[in-house]
Write a protein that holds these residues in place. Structure first.
Motif, short mmCIF file in Angstrom:
data_model
loop_
_atom_site.label_atom_id
_atom_site.label_comp_id
_atom_site.label_asym_id
_atom_site.label_seq_id
_atom_site.Cartn_x
_atom_site.Cartn_y
_atom_site.Cartn_z
N ASP A 262 0.83 -1.03 -0.12
CA ASP A 262 0.06 -0.23 -0.31
C ASP A 262 0.80 1.47 -0.30
O ASP A 262 2.07 0.98 -0.20
CB ASP A 262 -0.70 0.20 1.24
CG ASP A 262 -0.67 -0.16 2.46
OD1 ASP A 262 1.12 -0.24 2.50
OD2 ASP A 262 -1.36 -1.06 3.26
N SER A 263 0.47 2.35 -0.32
CA SER A 263 1.04 3.78 -0.35
C SER A 263 2.32 3.92 0.96
O SER A 263 1.58 4.07 2.04
CB SER A 263 0.04 5.08 0.14
OG SER A 263 0.86 6.22 -0.69
N LEU A 264 3.42 4.13 0.24
CA LEU A 264 4.66 3.92 1.00
C LEU A 264 5.31 5.87 0.76
O LEU A 264 4.78 6.09 0.05
CB LEU A 264 5.45 3.48 0.87
CG LEU A 264 6.89 3.50 0.62
CD1 LEU A 264 6.99 2.99 2.76
CD2 LEU A 264 7.89 2.93 0.85
N GLN A 265 5.38 6.41 2.27
CA GLN A 265 5.87 7.65 2.06
C GLN A 265 7.70 7.71 2.24
O GLN A 265 8.26 7.25 2.76
CB GLN A 265 5.37 8.49 3.20
CG GLN A 265 6.30 9.39 3.07
CD GLN A 265 6.11 10.64 4.47
OE1 GLN A 265 5.07 10.52 4.72
NE2 GLN A 265 7.00 11.12 5.57
N ILE A 266 8.49 8.33 1.35
CA ILE A 266 9.71 8.33 0.96
C ILE A 266 9.89 9.77 1.45
O ILE A 266 9.49 10.65 0.84
CB ILE A 266 9.91 7.13 -0.18
CG1 ILE A 266 10.20 8.28 -0.92
CG2 ILE A 266 9.85 6.14 0.12
CD1 ILE A 266 10.97 7.68 -2.28
N ASN A 267 11.10 9.97 1.66
CA ASN A 267 11.80 11.20 1.75
C ASN A 267 12.89 11.72 1.13
O ASN A 267 13.72 10.60 0.60
CB ASN A 267 12.08 11.69 3.40
CG ASN A 267 12.50 12.82 3.44
OD1 ASN A 267 13.24 14.03 2.92
ND2 ASN A 267 12.07 13.41 4.03
N LEU A 268 12.70 12.72 0.05
CA LEU A 268 14.14 12.63 -1.29
C LEU A 268 14.61 13.62 -0.72
O LEU A 268 14.22 15.23 -1.27
CB LEU A 268 13.05 12.23 -2.61
CG LEU A 268 14.67 12.45 -3.88
CD1 LEU A 268 13.90 11.92 -5.03
CD2 LEU A 268 14.81 14.11 -4.01
N ASP A 269 16.31 14.23 -0.51
CA ASP A 269 16.21 15.04 0.49
C ASP A 269 15.62 16.28 0.27
O ASP A 269 15.30 17.04 0.02
CB ASP A 269 16.96 15.52 -1.65
CG ASP A 269 18.16 15.07 -2.09
OD1 ASP A 269 18.47 14.30 -1.18
OD2 ASP A 269 18.33 15.30 -3.21
N GLY A 270 14.98 15.51 1.64
CA GLY A 270 13.47 16.11 2.66
C GLY A 270 12.43 16.63 1.82
O GLY A 270 11.90 17.61 2.94
N GLY A 271 12.46 16.50 0.87
CA GLY A 271 10.64 16.33 0.53
C GLY A 271 10.01 15.27 0.70
O GLY A 271 10.40 14.26 -0.19
N PRO A 272 9.03 15.37 0.75
CA PRO A 272 8.42 13.53 1.15
C PRO A 272 7.80 13.24 -0.47
O PRO A 272 7.02 14.35 -0.80
CB PRO A 272 6.90 13.43 2.07
CG PRO A 272 6.85 15.91 2.13
CD PRO A 272 7.81 15.85 1.48
N ILE A 273 7.66 11.80 -1.22
CA ILE A 273 6.81 11.29 -2.31
C ILE A 273 5.79 10.28 -1.32
O ILE A 273 6.70 9.50 -1.28
CB ILE A 273 7.30 11.27 -3.19
CG1 ILE A 273 8.56 10.33 -2.97
CG2 ILE A 273 8.06 12.92 -3.78
CD1 ILE A 273 9.66 10.77 -4.59
N PHE A 274 4.75 9.63 -2.72
CA PHE A 274 4.10 8.51 -2.62
C PHE A 274 4.68 7.85 -3.65
O PHE A 274 3.95 8.30 -4.04
CB PHE A 274 2.96 8.56 -1.42
CG PHE A 274 3.09 9.73 -0.56
CD1 PHE A 274 3.21 9.70 1.02
CD2 PHE A 274 3.20 11.46 0.03
CE1 PHE A 274 3.02 10.08 2.15
CE2 PHE A 274 2.49 12.05 0.83
CZ PHE A 274 2.71 11.49 1.91
#
Length: 301
Positions: A262-274
């Motif tokens: 299911d939807s996962l939040q990752i943090n890319l160089d300080g900003g969240p994407i899903f």
């Protein structure tokens, strides 16, 4: 000509203004553009390249660095524009690991004008590039949950404090990770895909990462009893051994796929994407960056 893309919250600081004045007095052509809102650093970096800037400097934190990086890679001059960093963020994880001064703007800018550029790798996840680290699970949640006002008061320590107060609220995630020589599926507390070494306010998540080795460093922290968290956090925080904690899985690889049910939040160089599927790869030697002499993030021939 150098174009400095400066985070708006730092534009009036005397040390920064003095650093720019000193460079100009030494004969360097320095133009400054100031951001106002999200996306401005990206737009201003594109404008700098179109205006013929030989050097574009990201003056801000890891998020500003990421915006400028992605903008440069969208242009047809990514191979010849020099990318510099003036660290002005809360954590300055990338700059700290690279050895760029974080408390002396003039010294940081001297590196930009004096040092020959080094070609560095750039990570990619789906349609986004990154210079430093992509994290998921506990680390991503800490970065997103940290109050901006707390960051302004406590700096990078705010991330650590938030982590300590939320340790028992972060449950494991079931993920599947695949890459050359890697097939792993299970419950994990956190992972990091690293081009740089530090994330989340100074956590040593990629201790062996190098910016020009053509590889990404993967760290997986499997699900562990809560009683072991303080010990693990201490090792990540101090990095005193120079090695990842023995409890983690650590690999170096050129590509990687991460899938979540299911939807996962990752943090890319300080900003969240899903998302539920993330495809990672590395683009070797895509940008020219000015780094300090002897930077630990650079492999010399």
């Amino acid at each position: 000509m150098m174009r400095l893309i400066l985070h708006g919250l730092r534009a009036d600081e005397p040390l920064i203004r003095d650093a720019v004045r000193r460079l100009r007095s030494e004969g360097h052509a320095v133009e400054v553009r100031v951001t106002w809102e999200d996306g401005d650093a990206h737009r201003l970096a594109l404008e700098a390249v179109q205006a013929g800037a030989e050097t574009v400097v990201a003056g801000g934190g890891d998020g500003t660095i990421n915006e400028v990086c992605n903008a440069l890679l969208e242009t047809d001059r990514a191979n010849d524009v020099v990318f510099g960093v003036l660290p002005l963020g809360t954590a300055n994880d990338f700059a700290t690991a690279a050895g760029i001064p974080t408390d002396d703007p003039y010294a940081a800018l001297r590196i930009v004008v004096e040092r020959p550029p080094t070609r560095i790798d750039v990570g990619r996840v789906n349609d986004r590039h990154f210079v430093n680290v992509v994290s998921g699970g506990y680390g991503a949640e800490v970065t997103t949950a940290t109050d901006p006002s707390l960051k302004r008061v406590l700096g990078g320590f705010a991330y650590f404090l938030t982590g300590l107060t939320n340790m028992d609220a972060s449950g494991p995630r079931h993920l599947r990770l695949q890459g050359p020589g890697l097939e792993w599926e299970g419950d994990l507390l956190a992972f990091a895909v690293c081009n740089g070494r530090l994330a989340g306010g100074g956590f040593h998540v990629g201790p062996h990462a190098i910016l020009n080795d053509g590889l990404l460093d993967l760290m997986i922290l499997p699900d562990l009893p809560f009683s072991e968290w303080p010990h693990i956090l201490h090792e990540f925080r101090t990095g005193e051994t120079g090695e990842p904690p023995e409890e983690v899985i650590y690999r170096q690889l050129p590509e990687l796929t991460i899938e979540a049910p299911d939807s996962l939040q990752i943090n890319l160089d300080g900003g969240p994407i899903f998302g539920t599927r993330f495809e990672f790869s590395v683009a070797p030697q895509q940008l020219q960056m000015t780094l300090p002499e002897g930077s630990p993030l650079v492999k010399t021939p």
